[in-house]
Design an enzyme around this catalytic site. Sequence first.
Site, PDB file in Angstrom:
ATOM      1  N   SER A  21       0.833  -1.204   0.000  1.00 15.42           N
ATOM      2  CA  SER A  21       0.000   0.000   0.000  1.00 15.42           C
ATOM      3  C   SER A  21       0.863   1.247   0.000  1.00 15.42           C
ATOM      4  O   SER A  21       2.036   1.214   0.381  1.00 15.42           O
ATOM      5  CB  SER A  21      -0.943  -0.002   1.204  1.00 15.42           C
ATOM      6  N   GLU A  23       0.964   5.693   0.704  1.00 10.61           N
ATOM      7  CA  GLU A  23       0.345   6.889   1.270  1.00 10.61           C
ATOM      8  C   GLU A  23       0.680   8.103   0.421  1.00 10.61           C
ATOM      9  O   GLU A  23       1.825   8.287  -0.002  1.00 10.61           O
ATOM     10  CB  GLU A  23       0.820   7.134   2.694  1.00 10.61           C
ATOM     11  N   ASP A 116      -2.061  16.117  14.749  1.00 14.44           N
ATOM     12  CA  ASP A 116      -1.176  17.101  15.372  1.00 14.44           C
ATOM     13  C   ASP A 116      -1.793  18.490  15.303  1.00 14.44           C
ATOM     14  O   ASP A 116      -2.536  18.814  14.366  1.00 14.44           O
ATOM     15  CB  ASP A 116       0.176  17.117  14.649  1.00 14.44           C
ATOM     16  N   PHE A 225      12.086  15.284   9.561  1.00 10.89           N
ATOM     17  CA  PHE A 225      10.981  14.372   9.825  1.00 10.89           C
ATOM     18  C   PHE A 225      11.139  13.669  11.174  1.00 10.89           C
ATOM     19  O   PHE A 225      10.200  13.614  11.966  1.00 10.89           O
ATOM     20  CB  PHE A 225      10.877  13.319   8.719  1.00 10.89           C
ATOM     21  N   HIS A 275       3.713  -0.655   3.898  1.00 13.58           N
ATOM     22  CA  HIS A 275       2.997   0.588   3.597  1.00 13.58           C
ATOM     23  C   HIS A 275       4.037   1.664   3.325  1.00 13.58           C
ATOM     24  O   HIS A 275       4.809   2.032   4.213  1.00 13.58           O
ATOM     25  CB  HIS A 275       2.112   0.994   4.776  1.00 13.58           C
TER      26      HIS A 275
END
Length: 303
Positions: A21, A23, A116, A225, A275
């Site tokens: 998968s 994102e 967030d 990140f 993912h």
Amino acid sequence: MIHYIRDIFADARSARRPVVSFEFFQTKTEEGERTLLQTTIPALRKLGPDFCSVTYGAGGGTRDRTLAIVDRIQREQDLTAMAHLTCVNATRTETLAVLERTQALGIKNILALRGDAPDGGDFRKTPGGFEYSYELVQFIRTVDTFGIGVAGFPEGHIACKEGKYVDWQRLKHKIDQGADFVITQLFFRNSDFFEFRDYLTRLGVQVPLVPGILPILSTAQIKRFVALCGAELPSALVAELDKRGGDDDAVVTFGIEYATRQCEELLREGAPGLHFYTLNKSRSTTAVLGNLGIARAVGQRRL
């Protein structure tokens, strides 16, 4: 045909194959959205993914954009897509309206997140809303039979001051409210994922625990990140990145190699799928899947 993601995992488990998968995140411009929908997603669609997900914005307008992008992916690409949904800046009434809109569009799957704060500060509960993501999972379960995914943190959530084991116990509680699967935050030490998985398994968790993989694109970017999300870059990895300096092409090549090795071990040790955090790019994810030999033409996976 659009499927519940829980069924995709069940079918893949029976077939003894990993679920793949991707994102995607919302773009800030119309041009960026066109590139995503007309170039990036079609390119990655050729790899035969099982599903994809689209991130969520805190404001009302960006909520609508998430659903619009998911809807277009499902209609134009015939690919199961999951909408992210957060607790940020939303009352229960507003969340119900989003869920009703989601249902009306034929979107079957939701990734339920706390989210967030838009200003980068501490999360603040909206009056009449949700404080924790487990409450959002509970609420979604009362509305419809959506497939529900939640987030997991192999190194512990950055906001959980009690430590990772408490965080994982809270994840177990969240799963018990009705989650069908867990997708983890990015990580770069597989040992962290294996400890996370084994601890939750001992707690009785049986839903798929899916590792989230981010092929590194830029040294400066990945350092930002991990500072934001609390993941750790191993010192040996930092040394390799610093060796390549500001040469982003060299970093991308190294990132593909590192992610490939990471994924090989994860699959060998029984991960139910992978993912990929694509950052709306196709090159690295395409290369990693090619290296793994699990990219498939459209039609070879259950669509």
